[in-house]
Every structure is written in structure tokens, then in C-alpha cells.
Motif scaffolding. Sequence first.
Motif, mmCIF file in Angstrom:
data_model
loop_
_atom_site.group_PDB
_atom_site.id
_atom_site.type_symbol
_atom_site.label_atom_id
_atom_site.label_comp_id
_atom_site.label_asym_id
_atom_site.label_seq_id
_atom_site.Cartn_x
_atom_site.Cartn_y
_atom_site.Cartn_z
ATOM 1 N N SER A 102 0.825 -1.210 0.000
ATOM 2 C CA SER A 102 0.000 0.000 0.000
ATOM 3 C C SER A 102 0.860 1.261 0.000
ATOM 4 N N LEU A 103 1.964 1.246 0.767
ATOM 5 C CA LEU A 103 2.847 2.404 0.809
ATOM 6 C C LEU A 103 3.499 2.654 -0.545
ATOM 7 N N ILE A 104 3.950 1.584 -1.196
ATOM 8 C CA ILE A 104 4.595 1.734 -2.508
ATOM 9 C C ILE A 104 3.596 2.239 -3.541
ATOM 10 N N ALA A 105 2.410 1.609 -3.576
ATOM 11 C CA ALA A 105 1.386 2.022 -4.538
ATOM 12 C C ALA A 105 0.943 3.459 -4.288
ATOM 13 N N GLY A 106 0.767 3.803 -3.003
ATOM 14 C CA GLY A 106 0.381 5.170 -2.676
ATOM 15 C C GLY A 106 1.460 6.178 -3.014
ATOM 16 N N SER A 163 0.390 3.248 -10.505
ATOM 17 C CA SER A 163 0.074 2.565 -9.249
ATOM 18 C C SER A 163 -0.960 1.475 -9.472
ATOM 19 N N TRP A 164 -1.996 1.742 -10.254
ATOM 20 C CA TRP A 164 -3.031 0.755 -10.551
ATOM 21 C C TRP A 164 -2.440 -0.458 -11.268
ATOM 22 N N ILE A 165 -1.462 -0.219 -12.130
ATOM 23 C CA ILE A 165 -0.832 -1.316 -12.874
ATOM 24 C C ILE A 165 0.008 -2.191 -11.960
ATOM 25 N N PHE A 166 0.731 -1.567 -11.030
ATOM 26 C CA PHE A 166 1.660 -2.326 -10.201
ATOM 27 C C PHE A 166 1.032 -2.867 -8.915
ATOM 28 N N SER A 167 -0.117 -2.362 -8.541
ATOM 29 C CA SER A 167 -0.740 -2.825 -7.301
ATOM 30 C C SER A 167 -0.972 -4.330 -7.249
ATOM 31 N N PRO A 168 -1.470 -4.975 -8.323
ATOM 32 C CA PRO A 168 -1.718 -6.428 -8.249
ATOM 33 C C PRO A 168 -0.476 -7.244 -7.921
ATOM 34 N N ILE A 169 0.652 -6.939 -8.550
ATOM 35 C CA ILE A 169 1.867 -7.720 -8.314
ATOM 36 C C ILE A 169 2.380 -7.480 -6.898
ATOM 37 N N LEU A 170 2.173 -6.264 -6.365
ATOM 38 C CA LEU A 170 2.603 -5.962 -5.007
ATOM 39 C C LEU A 170 1.716 -6.664 -3.981
ATOM 40 N N ILE A 171 0.413 -6.668 -4.218
ATOM 41 C CA ILE A 171 -0.524 -7.318 -3.289
ATOM 42 C C ILE A 171 -0.291 -8.823 -3.254
#
Length: 334
Positions: A161-165, A179-187
Motif C-alpha cells: 500500500s505504501l509503494i502504490a500510494g 500505481s493501478w498497474i503495479f498494485s496487483p503484483i505488489l498485493i
Amino acid sequence: MDNNFNNGSNWNNNGQSDNGSWNTQGNGTDQNGWSNNSQSDNGSWNAQSNGTGQNGWSNNSQSDNNSWNAQGNGTGQNGWSNNKQWNDQQNNGWNGGNNNSSWNNGNNNKGWNGGYQTPPPVQRQPVFFNGILNRSLLKEEARAIFKGNYWNAVLAVLLPSLIAGGIAAIVPPVGSIISWIFSPILIVGGLVLLLRIVRGMRNAGVGDIFSIFDKFGNVFLAYFTTNLFIGLWTLLFVIPGIYKSFCWAMTFYIIADDPDISGTEARRLSEAMMEGHKMEFFILQLSFIGWALLSACTFGILGIFYVAPWMATTNADYYDNLRMLYEARVGYRS
């Protein structure tokens, strides 16, 4: 013989008990009981049987010191199956030796956990009994795992969440798209770390969050299509949308386990695993509502540093146990 512990409905038939344990040396077939032709010691279920067991502990296996440690070749149903064991050729851990179907497999790159491992600091135990979840046991076990891996668990939830934010805040609105593109791989990467924590992987760390970035395209597509379908179901029919969300509740954990799996296959597996367990999982989520309210009273601080990572660890532990139960019953991807 049906629904008896041994011949003639006796608990011990031609057997010998030691230290208050169920110790049998029979030679028949046992249903809903402890294994025949077995011997237990020190209060544990220690089986050395050659029959067939249903709803019991594994046949032709051997366990000691209250651990589920199997070295057997029989057949088990709704129990801890042989050659697909929780503990294979190891002591007090979820580690597999040379068993291609084990959850934690030292010699199988496609196993649940490849590579060398050490037993987890928390002695885990089954949380499903006759297919029914013991919710209190699961939550207490997960709490102990969480406390023993505190910062890893917190960062598994907080860091994505911190990285995406942070990305979203850099160059809006372009940052929001990135952020929307990378959020799935981070989650999903956070789930990878949580599963490694739950399974007692000795090298579990923040780097695991980024360990599946080479599978970015497949993970993104699986994540995106799953949420898209849930969103469409919810827009058209709210109740079916909620129902589908629980059918597919294990999808992202399955993807974390196997980043090469397609979204379609991950959703199919999740539906199969969640059959008969959707209400159970719903109640598990509701059981944290008191903590969520208490977290609100602390302006979210308690949630960030305690409730959310404990809940996330609990859900990861639930998935891990549910998948073991599923494999024991029907096999992987059957």
C-alpha cells in the motif's frame, strides 16, 4: 466393521496400550477410528498399520511426540493422506523429504515450498476436524505465528500500500495509472511473504514481496480478470457478486503459490476448495469485527500494526490448511 474402533467394538483388540494412548494391533479395516495394526506411544497417534482408514489418521505411518509425521503407503480419506502428508520424513514441521505430493517439498520445484527449510518456530497443527474449521484454534495459531514474525507480517500488508500510494502521489494522474498497474503484483507479493511466514520458511523476508515480478504479466491478468468478473457480478446482481467473491476468495493465494497459473484455473481451484467452506470463511472474517471497531477508536493505528497483519496471517493460515485438506481429499488440480 463399521464405526467401531476395532473388532467387537473394542478400543483395543489384541492390542497393547501404553501411557493412556489408543494402541491397537488388529489386522482388519478401520473406519472412523484409529488405525489398525498400530502402536502408539506417549499419548500420540502413532500408526504402523497396513489396512485402509477413512476419517482417521494415516495408515502404515509412524508419528511421534504428538506430531503428524508420516512415512506411510496406505490410503486415507478425509484424514491426512499418505504420500501427501503434512509432515513427510521430517520432525515437527510441515516439511517434505522426497515426496512429490507433499506441501513442503525439498526436492520438488513445483511443490508448495521448494528448497531447504527448517521447522517453523510455532508448532502448527491441523485446524480442520472432519472437514470443520476450529476457528479459535486457527486464530490463536495465526496470532502466535504473527507475533513470531511481527515486522515481516506488518510489512507484507503495509508495504504494498505504501509503494502504490507513493507512486500515485509522485506524478498525478500518471502516477495513479502506474500505481493501478503495479498494485496487483505488489498485493500478491505480500501474500507470497505471508505464506512463507505461515509455512515457517527460514529465509522469509521483505524481498519475497518482489520475488514474482518476473511473472508480472500473468499475475496482473489473473488479478484484473478476477476483480473484473466480481465487479460485473456485483453491478448486475449484488448477492451473486458477494457469493462469487467468496467462491474466489482463495484465488490470489493460489496465484501466490503458483504465479504461472492462469486466472481461469486459479478461480476454478478456488471454487473447488471453497465448496462447503464459504459460510465458514465469512464467519471467520466477521470474527474480527470487534477488533476493527477498536482499531477505529485508535485512528487506525491498532489496525495497521496489529489487527490487519494478524487478520492477514490468519487468512493465509486458513488457505494453507484448506489447501492441505483439499489435496488430501481429491489431489492437486484433479
